[in-house]
Each structure stands twice: as C-alpha cells, then as structure tokens.
Scaffold this motif. Sequence first.
Motif, mmCIF file in Angstrom:
data_model
loop_
_atom_site.group_PDB
_atom_site.id
_atom_site.type_symbol
_atom_site.label_atom_id
_atom_site.label_comp_id
_atom_site.label_asym_id
_atom_site.label_seq_id
_atom_site.Cartn_x
_atom_site.Cartn_y
_atom_site.Cartn_z
ATOM 1 N N TRP A 23 92.998 34.843 39.623
ATOM 2 C CA TRP A 23 92.431 35.414 40.843
ATOM 3 C C TRP A 23 92.883 36.861 41.011
ATOM 4 N N ALA B 17 91.244 39.287 38.380
ATOM 5 C CA ALA B 17 89.790 39.187 38.232
ATOM 6 C C ALA B 17 89.132 40.551 38.035
ATOM 7 N N THR C 45 83.779 39.908 39.375
ATOM 8 C CA THR C 45 85.038 39.734 40.107
ATOM 9 C C THR C 45 84.911 38.651 41.172
ATOM 10 N N ARG D 123 86.863 34.923 40.983
ATOM 11 C CA ARG D 123 87.855 34.517 41.987
ATOM 12 C C ARG D 123 87.520 33.146 42.573
#
Length: 441
Positions: free
Chosen positions: A327, A330, A348, A352
Amino acid sequence: MPDVDLSDTKLPQLMLRLGLPAMVGLSLNASHQIVDAAFVGQLGASPLAVLVLLASLAGFAVALGIGIGIGAASSVARALGAGDAERARQISGLSFATAAVLAALLWVALQLGMTPVLNLLSMPQETLPMARAYYPIQTLTVAFGIIQIVCDFTAIGRGHARMSMRTLALCFGLNMVLDPLYIFGFGLGLDGAAWATVTAQLVTLSVWVVWFHAPARRPSLGSIRLLAPVLRVGMPEAASFAVTTFGFLAVLRLAAVHGGLESVAALGVALRLILFVTLPLEGFAIGVQPILSYAYGAGDGGRVARAQSLLLRFAPFICLVCAALLWLGAHPLATVMSDAPSVVTETTMHLRWLALSIPAFAIRLIGQISLQAAIRPRLAMLLGLAPMGWLLWPALALLIPIYGASALPMAITLSAYLSACVAIVLLKITSASPHPIGVSA
C-alpha cells in the motif's frame, strides 16, 4: 523416495523446507510478469493492453495444467505416504500423458479460433493488427505451460520442492534476461516478449525430461482408473482457476467500458503487481500441501491439524505486513511500470485497494489446500469459485453504479474477505464432521 521425508516429526521446519522453495519459484514467476509488463509498457499503452488481455486468455489454459498438477501432486504424495512407490510413478505417467494430449488439442483449437477469441476478449480495434501478430506465439506458450506446470507439481508431490524451484528460476530468470534482447535488441517489440517465453520454456522442459528419466522417478502408464483421484482433486481447482481468470477478464472488460484503454492498462498492471505477493503465498501453500496429503495417506489426522494450526497462526499476520508495504509503495511501483500520468494515478488507486485483500487471500488459500488434501472436491470447488466468481458478481453489481471504474478493485477486495469468511466456516464445519479435515476454526 522423496528427497525430503514427508513424515519428519519437526513439522515447522519441514513446512519451511518444502514451502520456501515453492514460494521462491512462484516469486520468480511474479517477478517475470512484472518485468515483462514493464518492458512492454515502454512500447506504449496499446501493447500493454494487448499483453494484459491475452494474458487473461492464457489463464483459462493454465487452469488445465494447475488442475492436473494439483491432483497429481496430492495423489502422488498420498501414494508415497501409503508406501506405494510404483503407484506414484503410474499416476505421474498418466498425468503427463493427459497434460500432453490436452495441450495439443488446446493449441489446435486456439489456432483455429483466433478471430472469435479476440472478439470474446473485446480487443480494442486499434490494437487488432498487433494482437493478431502476437496471438499465434502466445498460444505456444500456453501449450508448453500446461506441460511445465504438471512437471512442477508432480515433483513437489514427490517432495522435490527444490527441484521445482530451480527449474522455475531457470525458466523465469532466462525469460527476464531474454525479454529486452528480443523486444529491443532484435526489434521484435511485443512479439519478442512471447518468443522469450517460448525459448525459456523449451530449455526448462528439456531439463525436466532428463530429471524424470531417473529410474526411481520415471513415469509409467498404469490403469486409467488411477486418474480418478487426480481429476477429483484437480478439476475443482481447475474450475476455480478458470472462473478466477474469467472474473479478471470480465473486470478488465468493465474497465474498458467505464474507463477506456488506459484503465485496462492500469488495472492490468495493478493485478500483475499484486501477484508479487499472492503468487509467493500460493507457492508456499503448494509446497506445504504434500505434507497434508501425505498425512492423510498415512491416516495421521493430528498431524494435519498441527499443520493447519501453524498456517492459520502465522500466515495472516505476515500477509498484513506485506499488504501495508505494498500500500505504501503503490505510487513508486506505478511510476516504474508506466510513464503516462493517468495510468500511474489509476494504477496507484487500484493497487492500494487490492493490497487490502492479501490477508483474506491467505485465509482462503489455507482452507483451499486443506480441502484438496482431504479430497473434498465439492467443498474445494465451492471455496475456489467464491472470490472471483459467485461472491464477486454481487459486489460488482452493488458498487459499480456508485463508484464506476473505481469500484472494480473495491469489489475484488470485498469478495476476498467474504471468501475468507466462507473458508473459516468450512474449516469449522468439517472439523466437527465424522471425518474431520483437521483444525477447528
């Protein structure tokens, strides 16, 4: 005899000795897919979209290899646990013969059905010439991949997880080295990615031919009835993998409808990046499964319960750490995969959301290998079809009208957690049955 004693009393160490090599092997697979996408991504969004969509097609074929392979690994391990080495060799031979026939038939069918397949994939019109050139080479990788997967699983079922790791390292390592040479050095572009894979597969299959020629492991053909347990265990997994592939394909098509070509590329890249965590987890589970199958063959239910307990205790925590790291990383990862700002932004966001699903993926996987080792095919299929099948579609129907294309990774994550709940319920129910599969949830 296997190079690792599957009855070793030091269970945690044995699980690491078998699980880690398989984990490393599939980590290399994930790395190869990421590197492949990164090189193709330098050619533009269109080649990347073709790569992503046709990779989804390959998943249907790979499902056959995984189905036969998992069934063979479980059956071979159970035969060895029962002290019947000759039966294990016969199961191997029948599994290889089945894989070879299916690979040949599938290759012919795919060659003849190029146009319908590309239509099924909703290949964007501007990418069709590129896809038509790439498609025939891709079908070769699919056919060879089925046979290679069965070799890997059969070796793992015999306790030779390190050999599987070495051949996977050879195949994916060679592929990654050849990618830039074929794509840029020889000027083959997108086609070069497929030719690099074909070359690496042929080298690896040659190694497997030599390895399985050893007398103790040499496959032989026995009664066709020996295929029954292979198919009982493997076909539910093949069905779940095929449904998973169909689910990914459907999600990519929805990305095209709601976001266009760049959304397809972004979601495809995010799904490949998430494989960097989920494939190693699956590799570890594949490596550990023969321990469970061997224990069932030996009638040792207590050992099955101890192995399951160790997995349930440690896997979710490790996965939570991996999810947090993915996360946080990312955006940097997305920038490596593409130069297009819109693709980076979407990748991204997708990554996540998908990272949050990793702990749930681990719990579902533990339930899956437990049911496979116990030869509970119907329950294994029920669980295997859950995350990208019967639980995904309601989630998509609920979220897409509200969030549009952003709902796609949300729905995948939601269905992953619901699948983990199903896995826990199944472990609880079966542990209380007259023929329990092991630990109580």
